[in-house]
Design an enzyme around this catalytic site. Structure first.
Site, PDB file in Angstrom:
ATOM      1  CD  GLU A 160      -2.878  -1.278   2.332  1.00 32.51           C
ATOM      2  OE1 GLU A 160      -2.765  -0.460   3.246  1.00 32.51           O
ATOM      3  OE2 GLU A 160      -3.752  -2.161   2.312  1.00 32.51           O
ATOM      4  CD  GLU A 276      -4.379  -8.146   1.651  1.00 30.32           C
ATOM      5  OE1 GLU A 276      -5.276  -7.492   2.213  1.00 30.32           O
ATOM      6  OE2 GLU A 276      -3.176  -7.879   1.760  1.00 30.32           O
TER       7      GLU A 276
HETATM    8  C1  XIL Z   1      -5.884  -6.717   8.419  1.00 31.07           C
HETATM    9  C2  XIL Z   1      -6.150  -7.968   9.232  1.00 31.07           C
HETATM   10  O1  XIL Z   1      -7.016  -8.794   8.520  1.00 31.07           O
HETATM   11  C3  XIL Z   1      -6.729  -7.602  10.585  1.00 31.07           C
HETATM   12  O2  XIL Z   1      -6.833  -8.754  11.405  1.00 31.07           O
HETATM   13  C4  XIL Z   1      -5.872  -6.547  11.269  1.00 31.07           C
HETATM   14  O3  XIL Z   1      -6.493  -6.134  12.467  1.00 31.07           O
HETATM   15  C5  XIL Z   1      -5.645  -5.370  10.371  1.00 31.07           C
HETATM   16  O4  XIL Z   1      -5.103  -5.799   9.133  1.00 31.07           O
HETATM   17  N1  XIL Z   1      -4.886  -4.922   3.732  1.00 31.07           N
HETATM   18  C6  XIL Z   1      -3.788  -5.635   4.171  1.00 31.07           C
HETATM   19  C7  XIL Z   1      -3.902  -6.514   5.360  1.00 31.07           C
HETATM   20  O5  XIL Z   1      -2.735  -5.621   3.497  1.00 31.07           O
HETATM   21  O6  XIL Z   1      -2.717  -6.593   6.097  1.00 31.07           O
HETATM   22  C8  XIL Z   1      -5.045  -6.090   6.251  1.00 31.07           C
HETATM   23  O7  XIL Z   1      -5.192  -7.087   7.244  1.00 31.07           O
HETATM   24  C9  XIL Z   1      -6.326  -5.899   5.462  1.00 31.07           C
HETATM   25  C10 XIL Z   1      -6.138  -4.839   4.412  1.00 31.07           C
END
Ligand code: XIL
Length: 364
Positions: A160, A276
């Protein structure tokens, strides 16, 4: 994919209507039963994110995880705030366990994530500054990547880094790393990771790249420009992770734009990982029979577009079962009903989203 026979077809229709048919029943019995098998038929990997704390305590979930998945992504355990109790120390207890777990169960392991503006430990603000930021970055990456060298399928080296809304010409997100080191922090991260593990696929990972909105178009453009700059300088970035946090709502995909973006990425010589995937269901009506169908449709529409691109090597959902999903906390429903964003339901049974994945993974 071979055409569905009559029995399969009837079962599919019935299942779609009632929302009750178990996914595995709508397929001929000689077919493989799990998502990783459908994916493998097409040289793809299917997997999911999960956590040490879940795998340690939930045996049923763990069994289903091993059945369905070929690749595991620790959802949080590799993040700075989890691995770095103090400026000079690392706590590898959980990631070592996860690495052994993956090896024992024939799962590939994906590292998430080395450099991100979020999930930094509390000490970061007082300890890290312009003078020592490069040293901290290099030490962090080298120590972790060397430790798991040879055991990692792919590393999300930088997560990101793009945010057009921050208003910079280069489209980059204002973050502590950018503030202390300039855009070069990205190059430094990739070079350091490549030196520490020449085998892992080094990935740049970002979100909101899927929809046909001005914001997401701007993010696609800025991401592509970043990747072009890196490749022009021979920086060892080898894949793009498209997070794929989708949502039910009024935004639509534009197959032409999305496919063009992905082709541009592939033309740079990069692989693509859907890294994701999940679907926010907060705007959908409560009855799960309708919700599951709408969510499955979004999986299907998205995957039918992205899986036409041969550079895609893996599809990873952000969780496997609705029993454990970050969206429960981050995108809860107004009516307080359980969210249903993932392929398996709370009881670990396949939903229509599972069916959509199984079909799409065969790239039809
Ligand atoms: C999220 C996790 O799923 C949660 O458990 C945590 O509290 C916060 O982070 N993009 C990403 C991930 O790259 O690392 C994030 O994961 C969700 C959004």
């Amino acid at each position: 994919m071979p055409p569905l026979n009559r029995r399969d077809f009837l079962s599919w229709v019935l299942g779609s209507l009632t929302g009750t048919t178990l996914a595995s029943k709508s397929w001929a019995s000689d077919r493989p039963a799990f998502l990783k098998d459908y994916a493998a038929e097409n040289n793809l990997l299917y997997g999911a994110a999960t956590q040490y704390s879940i795998l340690k305590r939930d045996r049923d979930f763990t069994r289903r995880f091993i059945e369905e998945c070929a690749i595991l992504v620790p959802e949080n355990d590799f993040k700075w705030e989890k691995l770095r109790p103090a400026p000079q120390s690392f706590d590898f207890t959980k990631t070592d366990w996860l690495s052994s777990f993956a090896q024992a169960h024939n799962l590939k392991l994906r590292g998430h994530t080395l450099v991100w503006y979020k999930a930094l430990p509390e000490w970061f603000t007082t300890e890290v500054n312009q003078t020592n930021a490069a040293k901290h970055l290099v030490n962090h990456i080298t120590t972790i990547v060397e430790r798991y060298a040879g055991k990692i399928h792919s590393w999300d080296v930088v997560n990101e880094a793009v945010e057009p809304k921050d208003g910079r010409n280069d489209g980059l997100r204002t973050s502590p790393w950018l503030e202390y080191l300039g855009e070069e922090y990205i190059e430094l991260a990739f070079k350091t990771a490549a030196a520490a593990d020449p085998q892992a696929l080094l990935t740049y990972n970002d979100f909101d790249l899927a929809y046909d909105t001005p914001e997401q178009e701007a993010r696609r453009t800025a991401t592509l420009k970043l990747l072009e700059r890196l490749k022009a300088k021979d920086i060892p970035v080898q894949a793009l992770g498209m997070q794929g946090h989708l949502y039910a709502g009024s935004d639509r995909f534009n197959a032409v734009k999305l496919q063009r973006f992905m082709q541009n990425v592939a033309d740079l010589g990069l692989k693509i990982i859907v890294s994701e995937l999940d679907v926010v269901d907060r705007t959908l009506e409560a009855a799960s029979i309708f919700r599951d169908r709408a969510v499955a449709n979004i999986y299907r529409e998205y995957l039918e577009i992205v899986l036409t691109q041969p550079a895609v090597i893996a599809v990873i959902t952000w969780g496997l079962s609705d029993r454990y999903t970050w969206l429960k906390k981050y995108r809860p429903r107004m009516d307080e009903a359980n969210v249903r964003p993932l392929p398996l339901d709370h009881n670990l049974a396949p939903k229509l989203a599972w069916e959509a994945l199984a079909r799409a993974l065969q790239r039809f």
